[in-house]
Scaffold this motif. Sequence first.
Motif, mmCIF file in Angstrom:
data_model
loop_
_atom_site.group_PDB
_atom_site.id
_atom_site.type_symbol
_atom_site.label_atom_id
_atom_site.label_comp_id
_atom_site.label_asym_id
_atom_site.label_seq_id
_atom_site.Cartn_x
_atom_site.Cartn_y
_atom_site.Cartn_z
ATOM 1 N N ALA A 159 1.572 -14.851 6.488
ATOM 2 C CA ALA A 159 0.276 -15.501 6.692
ATOM 3 C C ALA A 159 -0.678 -14.593 7.457
ATOM 4 C CB ALA A 159 0.471 -16.824 7.435
ATOM 5 N N LYS A 160 -0.164 -13.886 8.439
ATOM 6 C CA LYS A 160 -1.010 -13.045 9.284
ATOM 7 C C LYS A 160 -1.575 -11.861 8.517
ATOM 8 C CE LYS A 160 -0.964 -10.441 13.643
ATOM 9 N NZ LYS A 160 -0.162 -10.098 14.847
ATOM 10 N N TYR A 161 -0.767 -11.243 7.657
ATOM 11 C CA TYR A 161 -1.178 -9.999 7.019
ATOM 12 C C TYR A 161 -1.603 -10.153 5.561
ATOM 13 C CZ TYR A 161 0.507 -7.704 11.195
ATOM 14 O OH TYR A 161 0.668 -7.313 12.497
ATOM 15 N N ASN A 162 -1.644 -11.392 5.074
ATOM 16 C CA ASN A 162 -2.150 -11.593 3.708
ATOM 17 C C ASN A 162 -3.673 -11.666 3.745
ATOM 18 O OD1 ASN A 162 -2.197 -11.961 0.959
ATOM 19 N ND2 ASN A 162 -1.973 -14.189 1.090
ATOM 20 N N LEU B 87 6.407 -3.826 12.588
ATOM 21 C CA LEU B 87 6.091 -3.151 11.332
ATOM 22 C C LEU B 87 6.110 -1.636 11.477
ATOM 23 C CD1 LEU B 87 3.170 -5.377 9.984
ATOM 24 C CD2 LEU B 87 5.646 -5.723 9.863
ATOM 25 N N ILE B 88 5.885 -1.158 12.698
ATOM 26 C CA ILE B 88 5.907 0.279 12.971
ATOM 27 C C ILE B 88 6.532 0.515 14.332
ATOM 28 C CG2 ILE B 88 3.887 0.890 11.560
ATOM 29 C CD1 ILE B 88 2.201 0.843 14.144
ATOM 30 N N ASP B 89 7.098 1.701 14.502
ATOM 31 C CA ASP B 89 7.467 2.200 15.823
ATOM 32 C C ASP B 89 6.329 3.118 16.250
ATOM 33 O OD1 ASP B 89 9.947 0.895 15.899
ATOM 34 O OD2 ASP B 89 10.892 2.503 14.738
ATOM 35 N N ARG C 80 6.517 -3.218 3.424
ATOM 36 C CA ARG C 80 5.779 -4.209 2.627
ATOM 37 C C ARG C 80 4.308 -4.273 3.039
ATOM 38 N NH1 ARG C 80 3.157 -6.470 -0.079
ATOM 39 N NH2 ARG C 80 3.390 -8.354 -1.334
ATOM 40 N N TYR C 81 3.985 -3.689 4.202
ATOM 41 C CA TYR C 81 2.641 -3.826 4.761
ATOM 42 C C TYR C 81 1.941 -2.479 4.931
ATOM 43 C CZ TYR C 81 4.345 -8.512 5.862
ATOM 44 O OH TYR C 81 4.860 -9.774 5.768
ATOM 45 N N LEU C 82 2.232 -1.526 4.061
ATOM 46 C CA LEU C 82 1.607 -0.212 4.177
ATOM 47 C C LEU C 82 0.086 -0.304 4.140
ATOM 48 C CD1 LEU C 82 3.804 2.217 2.031
ATOM 49 C CD2 LEU C 82 3.631 2.086 4.514
ATOM 50 N N LEU D 62 0.605 -4.352 15.295
ATOM 51 C CA LEU D 62 1.555 -4.126 14.219
ATOM 52 C C LEU D 62 2.887 -3.634 14.772
ATOM 53 C CD1 LEU D 62 -1.490 -3.478 12.954
ATOM 54 C CD2 LEU D 62 -0.127 -2.913 10.949
ATOM 55 N N ALA D 63 2.820 -2.868 15.847
ATOM 56 C CA ALA D 63 4.049 -2.436 16.511
ATOM 57 C C ALA D 63 4.751 -3.632 17.153
ATOM 58 C CB ALA D 63 3.727 -1.373 17.556
#
Length: 453
Positions: free
Chosen positions: A7-10, A410-412, A426-428, A405-406
């Motif tokens: 929901a957050k990243y769509n 989703l990322i380090d 999935r969220y590039l 995002l960290a």
Amino acid sequence: MDKYLQAKYNVAAPRYTSYPTMPYWDTDHFSVARWEDSVKSSFFQTNEKDGISLYVHLPFCESLCTYCGCNTRITKNHNVEEPYINAVLKEWNMYRSLMDTAPVLRELHLGGGTPTFFSPANLQKLITGLLSWVNIHPDAEFSFEAHPGNTTAEHLQTLFDLGFRRLSLGIQDFDPAVQLIINRHQTLKQVRNVTYTARKIGYTSVNYDLIYGLPLQTTDSLVKTMHLVSELVPDRIAFYSYAHVPWIKPGQRKFTEADLPDAPTKVKLYDIGRSLLKNYGYVEVGMDHFALPDDQLVAAEKTGDLHRNFMGYTHQHTQLLIGLGVSAISDSWYAFAQNEKKLEDYINTIELGALPIFKGHLLTGEDIVIRKHILEIMCTGKTTWNYHNEPFEGLLKGIERLEPLAEDGLIDLCSWGLQVTNPGKRYLRNICMALDSRLWNDKPATQLFSMAI
């Protein structure tokens, strides 16, 4: 996949085939003369070592695939072929006049539209004309897109004899209901015949394009499509998210949002497709691409040599990409240029003896730095920065926007760079969007891009 993250990243997000993205090109400071200067500069710097890439847009199709987001001209009149080829060759001659020596051709790709709309004889005329004043790089790769319904053995043999070894077939989905609503018809028998014929002739790589999120697509229909595809063992598979942009492509209004899978279902389609492809032995490469373990894309990603341009992912890197044909996009690394989008305007400008450029963008120093990071994320899943060598405010603000995002895993993220995590793959698009300085400085009032999910 966590529903909260879905929901957050769509959100509406670019696909980052370029940076800046086309809606944010600064056309006010662009001119054809400046574009020509950037081509000369890039050619002088890299032709001898790396060579150049050519993309040729062949826009004609006999029928409209209603899902399609490409620039096309629908016609059954094949008399359009020869005049169009003549125009493309004239455009190429204009570019060759900017070069003080023969270009070293590293990549050649025919896209569309439907390149196999053209007769084998006319394709031979086109390619022979393009190659008449070039040196072909020892590692050159020639590829073309094809419709399984109209690609003949003569097409395949003619292009093979001209140096083509890679073939990409647009399939999208084998389900009859999906094919009917998107007006894209090809049978399993047609796909099998083209694939087997190409391999018999000597093609070394066959790619299938598949799309998830299409109207009337279900998890069951996708599983069946994937099973049929796996039996043919294509070397590469592009598994794309359907981009619903009816405000740009009116043909997509042939169906409604009610016909489309909702966001949770679309995520499920992706997860199922991705899982099946891995079970079939394919390795995920970059965003939306899968390949057999011994494929050059897989090796390039491991060594950090994977590259992405307007033609897609490649294991080779040329700085100068020249796009020929209506709506084609060129890239000198320092600038972008797009040709006229209307066929008649393209032809008329060519006849006047001018490059048919519609608009473009000259990259700033900050643009080039941010572009480098976005490209590295898309190709390697990681990037590093140096505050002293890249002291751009836009990059610093982008790094700050990466922090949530960290926090979401989703990322380090560290002081010198980032690494995309497995859930983050999935969220590039969302990760890259955090670095998109131009978008954040001028947030769109209306939706410009398709949804990330």
